[in-house]
Write a protein that holds these residues in place. Structure first.
Motif, PDB file in Angstrom:
ATOM      1  N   TYR A 161       0.827  -1.206   0.000  1.00  0.00           N
ATOM      2  CA  TYR A 161       0.000   0.000   0.000  1.00  0.00           C
ATOM      3  C   TYR A 161       0.866   1.263   0.000  1.00  0.00           C
ATOM      4  O   TYR A 161       0.527   2.259  -0.650  1.00  0.00           O
ATOM      5  CB  TYR A 161      -0.932  -0.005   1.213  1.00  0.00           C
TER       6      TYR A 161
ATOM      7  N   TYR B 146      -7.721   2.911  -0.288  1.00  0.00           N
ATOM      8  CA  TYR B 146      -6.919   3.094   0.920  1.00  0.00           C
ATOM      9  C   TYR B 146      -5.596   3.800   0.630  1.00  0.00           C
ATOM     10  O   TYR B 146      -5.280   4.805   1.292  1.00  0.00           O
ATOM     11  CB  TYR B 146      -6.690   1.744   1.599  1.00  0.00           C
TER      12      TYR B 146
ATOM     13  N   SER C 163      -6.450   4.415   9.009  1.00  0.00           N
ATOM     14  CA  SER C 163      -6.957   3.171   9.591  1.00  0.00           C
ATOM     15  C   SER C 163      -7.635   3.405  10.940  1.00  0.00           C
ATOM     16  O   SER C 163      -8.709   2.852  11.210  1.00  0.00           O
ATOM     17  CB  SER C 163      -5.814   2.159   9.746  1.00  0.00           C
TER      18      SER C 163
ATOM     19  N   SER D 222      -6.245  -2.252   4.790  1.00  0.00           N
ATOM     20  CA  SER D 222      -7.475  -1.586   4.354  1.00  0.00           C
ATOM     21  C   SER D 222      -8.739  -2.113   5.037  1.00  0.00           C
ATOM     22  O   SER D 222      -9.840  -1.657   4.725  1.00  0.00           O
ATOM     23  CB  SER D 222      -7.634  -1.749   2.836  1.00  0.00           C
TER      24      SER D 222
ATOM     25  N   THR E 237     -12.062  -0.677  -2.442  1.00  0.00           N
ATOM     26  CA  THR E 237     -11.247  -0.918  -1.255  1.00  0.00           C
ATOM     27  C   THR E 237     -10.796  -2.368  -1.138  1.00  0.00           C
ATOM     28  O   THR E 237      -9.631  -2.637  -0.858  1.00  0.00           O
ATOM     29  CB  THR E 237     -12.024  -0.522   0.018  1.00  0.00           C
TER      30      THR E 237
END
Length: 393
Positions: free
Chosen positions: A44, A79, A102, A147, A180
């Motif tokens: 990510y 995310y 988060s 995510s 997502t």
């Protein structure tokens, strides 16, 4: 509750010190908090920093299970996009920005779970459900560079919107959920079925009521168009991303080929899950991606979910909750994957918490707080340390 479990997780990491000797991509780092952005979290951060470059690149000479190089296209975009946005707006690094997203999403998810449960079993049950979600096996990823919290916040509020018949809101939230995680497939199907039932209900009501005057007829048209619009909007995020990845790869099945060839993750109708259980039952670990400690926790999570599911049916919750839960479980248990990840993959099946929370509302406040506190203390190990350091999240 979440803060207690997180504190225990950080303490266990620091006291063991094993993470200092591991690769920063795979459960290691210079500081305890670096571990939170390893494994999938590393991917990510790469997306947030460099964007996507979808491709199916064969591993030279590979003839076994893994035949393709890993590529960030396997990870959905919402995310990392929010990570980059928060980083740009605040000046925080990508790791800190991801944790901010988060943590904020986890609170939004807890509020949604409370709202959904309270609508069925009352506010006290809603509080218990939110607390249980914070200590569920796999909850270690809720405050990490993953995510899950964002997806569950979107999915839970989408379900709540369906329960309130706010169809356009539900469609937009489901669309965002589809950007997502691929688990949104279950949510999209649940929304579509709930909308179909709503349309059938309106059709029957219209037949009983006969012809309506113009103003009421306009209302009836709106009541039909909104569910239809939600069904059309809901899959745009998921389908759009998969289509874009396929187009960039020159193969519209490219996302699934990447998951299979680079991560050995595919839908096998439950054969892998059956093999894991038959092996664990006799104390063997001769199946694909075996991590004994993590897998025992995952197996317990699956058994717990299967026990709770009939209790959920007994409560007769709204259709969207039942369908999304059943389909999520079917997708998770029907896939070949790192079995230990099942504990976090089942986090979106949050309606399973409703029967437990409904029973727990009878507990006095001190007893309820004690139960959740003890579970939170334990979760630092089974939901945090085991997931990130003993297994592979």
């Amino acid at each position: 509750m979440k803060l207690i479990g997180f504190g225990v997780f950080m303490y266990l990491l620091d006291s063991s010190g094993d993470f200092r000797r591991k690769n920063p991509r795979f459960g290691g780092g210079a500081h305890t908090w670096d571990v939170l952005a390893t494994w999938d979290g590393w991917w990510y951060q790469q997306i947030a920093a460099h964007g996507y470059h979808p491709a199916l690149v064969p591993v030279r000479g590979a003839t076994g299970l893994i035949t393709l190089e890993g590529n960030s296209a396997a990870f959905f975009p919402l995310y990392p996009a929010l990570m980059r946005l928060v980083s740009s707006c605040t000046g925080l690094g990508l790791l800190a920005a991801g944790l901010v997203v988060s943590v904020a999403a986890s609170f939004a998810a807890a509020l949604a779970i409370h709202a959904v449960t309270a609508r069925i079993s009352g506010r006290r049950a809603g509080l218990a459900a939110a607390g249980l979600w914070a200590v569920w096996p796999g909850s270690g990823v809720e405050w990490s560079g993953y995510s899950e919290s964002l997806y569950i916040a979107l999915a839970a509020w989408a379900c709540y919107a369906v329960m309130r018949r706010n169809w356009l809101t539900a469609g937009l939230l489901t669309c965002a959920a589809g950007l997502t995680r691929p688990t949104a497939t279950a949510l999209i199907a649940a929304l579509a079925l709930a909308a179909l039932v709503e349309l059938v209900r309106h059709r029957r009501a219209a037949r009983r009521g006969g012809d309506s005057p113009a103003p009421e007829g306009t209302w009836h048209r709106s009541a039909v168009l909104r569910p239809v619009a939600a069904v059309l909007i809901a899959p745009i995020g998921l389908a759009g991303y998969l289509g874009w990845v396929g187009h960039r790869m020159g193969d519209y099945g490219g996302y699934f080929k990447l998951q299979n060839g680079a991560w050995a993750h595919s839908f096998d109708w439950g054969r892998h899950t059956v093999r894991v259980f038959t092996s664990l039952t006799v104390g063997h670990y001769d199946y694909l991606f075996a991590f004994p400690h993590e897998d025992v926790i995952a197996a317990g999570t699956v058994l717990l979910a299967l026990i709770i599911l009939p209790l959920l049916f007994r409560l007769r919750p709204p259709l969207v909750l039942t369908v999304s839960t059943v389909l999520t479980m079917a997708l998770v248990l029907g896939s070949q994957q790192i079995f230990g990840n099942v504990s976090r993959y089942l986090l979106p099946a949050f309606p399973l918490l409703i029967p437990c929370a409904t029973a727990m509302r009878r507990l006095s406040t001190p007893v309820l707080c004690t139960v959740l506190t003890v579970a939170a203390l334990a979760s630092g190990s089974y939901a945090g340390y085991v997931l990130f350091e003993v297994g592979v999240p």
